[in-house]
Design a protein around this motif. Sequence first.
Motif, PDB file in Angstrom:
ATOM      1  N   GLN A   1       0.835  -1.207   0.000  1.00 46.19           N
ATOM      2  CA  GLN A   1       0.000   0.000   0.000  1.00 46.19           C
ATOM      3  C   GLN A   1       0.873   1.262   0.000  1.00 46.19           C
ATOM      4  O   GLN A   1       0.641   2.212  -0.753  1.00 46.19           O
ATOM      5  N   ARG A   2       1.920   1.242   0.836  1.00 46.71           N
ATOM      6  CA  ARG A   2       2.811   2.392   0.985  1.00 46.71           C
ATOM      7  C   ARG A   2       3.529   2.709  -0.327  1.00 46.71           C
ATOM      8  O   ARG A   2       3.594   3.849  -0.765  1.00 46.71           O
ATOM      9  N   ILE A   3       4.085   1.691  -0.966  1.00 44.02           N
ATOM     10  CA  ILE A   3       4.940   1.937  -2.143  1.00 44.02           C
ATOM     11  C   ILE A   3       4.139   2.168  -3.412  1.00 44.02           C
ATOM     12  O   ILE A   3       4.668   2.695  -4.390  1.00 44.02           O
ATOM     13  N   SER A   4       2.848   1.787  -3.385  1.00 47.16           N
ATOM     14  CA  SER A   4       2.062   1.884  -4.626  1.00 47.16           C
ATOM     15  C   SER A   4       1.941   3.321  -5.136  1.00 47.16           C
ATOM     16  O   SER A   4       1.661   3.552  -6.302  1.00 47.16           O
ATOM     17  N   LYS A   5       2.221   4.288  -4.240  1.00 48.52           N
ATOM     18  CA  LYS A   5       2.211   5.695  -4.666  1.00 48.52           C
ATOM     19  C   LYS A   5       3.344   5.972  -5.659  1.00 48.52           C
ATOM     20  O   LYS A   5       3.231   6.851  -6.496  1.00 48.52           O
ATOM     21  N   ILE A   6       4.466   5.259  -5.523  1.00 46.07           N
ATOM     22  CA  ILE A   6       5.627   5.603  -6.362  1.00 46.07           C
ATOM     23  C   ILE A   6       6.220   4.420  -7.140  1.00 46.07           C
ATOM     24  O   ILE A   6       7.229   4.584  -7.817  1.00 46.07           O
ATOM     25  N   THR A   7       5.589   3.237  -7.053  1.00 49.65           N
ATOM     26  CA  THR A   7       6.086   2.103  -7.847  1.00 49.65           C
ATOM     27  C   THR A   7       5.012   1.652  -8.832  1.00 49.65           C
ATOM     28  O   THR A   7       3.857   2.067  -8.738  1.00 49.65           O
ATOM     29  N   LEU A   8       5.404   0.780  -9.745  1.00 47.81           N
ATOM     30  CA  LEU A   8       4.474   0.259 -10.747  1.00 47.81           C
ATOM     31  C   LEU A   8       4.085  -1.178 -10.416  1.00 47.81           C
ATOM     32  O   LEU A   8       4.905  -1.945  -9.917  1.00 47.81           O
ATOM     33  N   ASP A   9       2.836  -1.530 -10.715  1.00 44.60           N
ATOM     34  CA  ASP A   9       2.420  -2.932 -10.690  1.00 44.60           C
ATOM     35  C   ASP A   9       2.800  -3.477 -12.065  1.00 44.60           C
ATOM     36  O   ASP A   9       2.107  -3.257 -13.053  1.00 44.60           O
ATOM     37  N   THR A  10       3.936  -4.146 -12.140  1.00 46.49           N
ATOM     38  CA  THR A  10       4.524  -4.506 -13.440  1.00 46.49           C
ATOM     39  C   THR A  10       3.759  -5.651 -14.113  1.00 46.49           C
ATOM     40  O   THR A  10       3.150  -6.475 -13.431  1.00 46.49           O
ATOM     41  N   PRO A  11       3.817  -5.718 -15.448  1.00 44.63           N
ATOM     42  CA  PRO A  11       3.063  -6.749 -16.157  1.00 44.63           C
ATOM     43  C   PRO A  11       3.678  -8.138 -16.015  1.00 44.63           C
ATOM     44  O   PRO A  11       4.865  -8.287 -15.695  1.00 44.63           O
ATOM     45  N   VAL A  12       2.850  -9.148 -16.256  1.00 46.66           N
ATOM     46  CA  VAL A  12       3.307 -10.541 -16.346  1.00 46.66           C
ATOM     47  C   VAL A  12       3.199 -10.953 -17.810  1.00 46.66           C
ATOM     48  O   VAL A  12       2.123 -10.876 -18.402  1.00 46.66           O
ATOM     49  N   LEU A  13       4.305 -11.355 -18.398  1.00 52.43           N
ATOM     50  CA  LEU A  13       4.336 -11.736 -19.817  1.00 52.43           C
ATOM     51  C   LEU A  13       4.587 -13.222 -19.985  1.00 52.43           C
ATOM     52  O   LEU A  13       5.231 -13.855 -19.151  1.00 52.43           O
ATOM     53  N   THR A  14       4.070 -13.760 -21.095  1.00 56.84           N
ATOM     54  CA  THR A  14       4.303 -15.173 -21.427  1.00 56.84           C
ATOM     55  C   THR A  14       4.766 -15.276 -22.877  1.00 56.84           C
ATOM     56  O   THR A  14       4.621 -14.328 -23.653  1.00 56.84           O
ATOM     57  N   SER A  15       5.315 -16.428 -23.217  1.00 57.81           N
ATOM     58  CA  SER A  15       5.754 -16.679 -24.592  1.00 57.81           C
ATOM     59  C   SER A  15       5.523 -18.144 -24.915  1.00 57.81           C
ATOM     60  O   SER A  15       6.026 -19.034 -24.222  1.00 57.81           O
ATOM     61  N   GLN A  16       4.748 -18.397 -25.967  1.00 60.09           N
ATOM     62  CA  GLN A  16       4.466 -19.770 -26.378  1.00 60.09           C
ATOM     63  C   GLN A  16       5.750 -20.522 -26.721  1.00 60.09           C
ATOM     64  O   GLN A  16       5.934 -21.677 -26.360  1.00 60.09           O
ATOM     65  N   THR A  17       6.668 -19.816 -27.384  1.00 59.08           N
ATOM     66  CA  THR A  17       7.942 -20.445 -27.766  1.00 59.08           C
ATOM     67  C   THR A  17       8.723 -20.876 -26.524  1.00 59.08           C
ATOM     68  O   THR A  17       9.281 -21.976 -26.479  1.00 59.08           O
ATOM     69  N   ILE A  18       8.760 -20.000 -25.520  1.00 53.74           N
ATOM     70  CA  ILE A  18       9.497 -20.333 -24.290  1.00 53.74           C
ATOM     71  C   ILE A  18       8.802 -21.461 -23.530  1.00 53.74           C
ATOM     72  O   ILE A  18       9.455 -22.357 -22.990  1.00 53.74           O
ATOM     73  N   ASN A  19       7.459 -21.458 -23.519  1.00 53.27           N
ATOM     74  CA  ASN A  19       6.735 -22.568 -22.879  1.00 53.27           C
ATOM     75  C   ASN A  19       7.100 -23.903 -23.522  1.00 53.27           C
ATOM     76  O   ASN A  19       7.317 -24.905 -22.838  1.00 53.27           O
ATOM     77  N   GLU A  20       7.178 -23.916 -24.861  1.00 54.69           N
ATOM     78  CA  GLU A  20       7.538 -25.155 -25.566  1.00 54.69           C
ATOM     79  C   GLU A  20       8.975 -25.562 -25.256  1.00 54.69           C
ATOM     80  O   GLU A  20       9.277 -26.737 -25.058  1.00 54.69           O
ATOM     81  N   MET A  21       9.846 -24.571 -25.208  1.00 58.30           N
ATOM     82  CA  MET A  21      11.269 -24.819 -24.914  1.00 58.30           C
ATOM     83  C   MET A  21      11.453 -25.384 -23.502  1.00 58.30           C
ATOM     84  O   MET A  21      12.255 -26.293 -23.271  1.00 58.30           O
ATOM     85  N   ALA A  22      10.673 -24.847 -22.548  1.00 50.48           N
ATOM     86  CA  ALA A  22      10.829 -25.240 -21.139  1.00 50.48           C
ATOM     87  C   ALA A  22       9.948 -26.436 -20.760  1.00 50.48           C
ATOM     88  O   ALA A  22      10.156 -27.061 -19.719  1.00 50.48           O
ATOM     89  N   GLY A  23       8.951 -26.720 -21.584  1.00 53.36           N
ATOM     90  CA  GLY A  23       8.055 -27.840 -21.285  1.00 53.36           C
ATOM     91  C   GLY A  23       7.085 -27.547 -20.153  1.00 53.36           C
ATOM     92  O   GLY A  23       6.538 -28.446 -19.525  1.00 53.36           O
ATOM     93  N   CYS A  24       6.871 -26.254 -19.880  1.00 57.78           N
ATOM     94  CA  CYS A  24       5.928 -25.857 -18.826  1.00 57.78           C
ATOM     95  C   CYS A  24       5.408 -24.467 -19.144  1.00 57.78           C
ATOM     96  O   CYS A  24       5.848 -23.840 -20.107  1.00 57.78           O
TER      97      CYS A  24
END
Length: 315
Positions: free
Chosen positions: A15-38
């Motif tokens: 709550q305190r830091i939300s004034k000056i920090t970002l809620d950063t995105p979560v990204l995915t990649s189909q290619t990386i999922n296939e490479m990692a098997g998860c």
Amino acid sequence: MDTIPSLTNIKRAHQRISKITLDTPVLTSQTINEMAGCEVYFKCENFQKVGSFKMRGAANMILGFRSEERTNGFATHSSGNHAQAVALAAKLAGSKAYVVMPKNSAQVKINATKDYGADVILCEPNEQSRISTCDQVIAETGAIFVHPFDDYRIIAGQATAAKELMEDVPGLHTIMTPVGGGGLAAGTALAAQYIDPNVEVVLGEPKKADDTFKSLQANKIIPVKNPDTIADGLRTSIGARNFEIIQKYVKEVVTVSEKEIIDAMRTIWERMKIIIEPSCAVPFAALLKEKEKYTGKKVGIILTGGNVDLSNLPF
């Protein structure tokens, strides 16, 4: 704060830091999922202010002081991301920052720290010089010391990245982070323990700076010696408060070679089209190294930062 942060402490920090920090995105990649098997979910702290998760801990600590307590400013020693985080958090809190940096720090990080308004004091590139120079600055200015990792307020701030990740992606099997001083690693372990104890926390560490791996085996802190790794953010020895939390709540530490780190870094640059720094690639390298353990599972990885010297890439 002189006890291990509770879930309430982590929520308050968020709550305190939300004034000056970002809620950063979560990204995915189909290619990386296939490479990692998860299924891999990347929490992109490389998009955080100052380009690193370090902004969270610094913001939590600095904003935790009342304005009248901030008049003499804040001091720290850091080779890069924590330096920039303290500089910007102090500036946004209307205060002053004094940052001691080893003179062999990446010029891009020295410049950025100055750009955020800090006084930068260069020192010899060793732990003793960093500490003694910083002590001198504190004696002269009366500034409050902001430890890069071995402080419960810092740990609570770093825990907010994993909190956001678990809120965005329910049902994770594992969360992976790198480990250097252990602020993010300890914070992630606490957040997982409180929010969903079924989530395993696995840390990635360079073989050339594997003090946490060795310390867990020995059941006591074994400081890092001559950490000659490309992952410059992970050359620090694990902190005492951090180690205590990691001992309790982290499943394992996986060590990776320099080649594995560079290959993982390159894969993310090429496949995700985003900039990450070498330290950031370490947990992904650990996942690729032991991917048979994670077949078909949901794995969150905190991408810790994206501050690289573009004129000095390892590939």
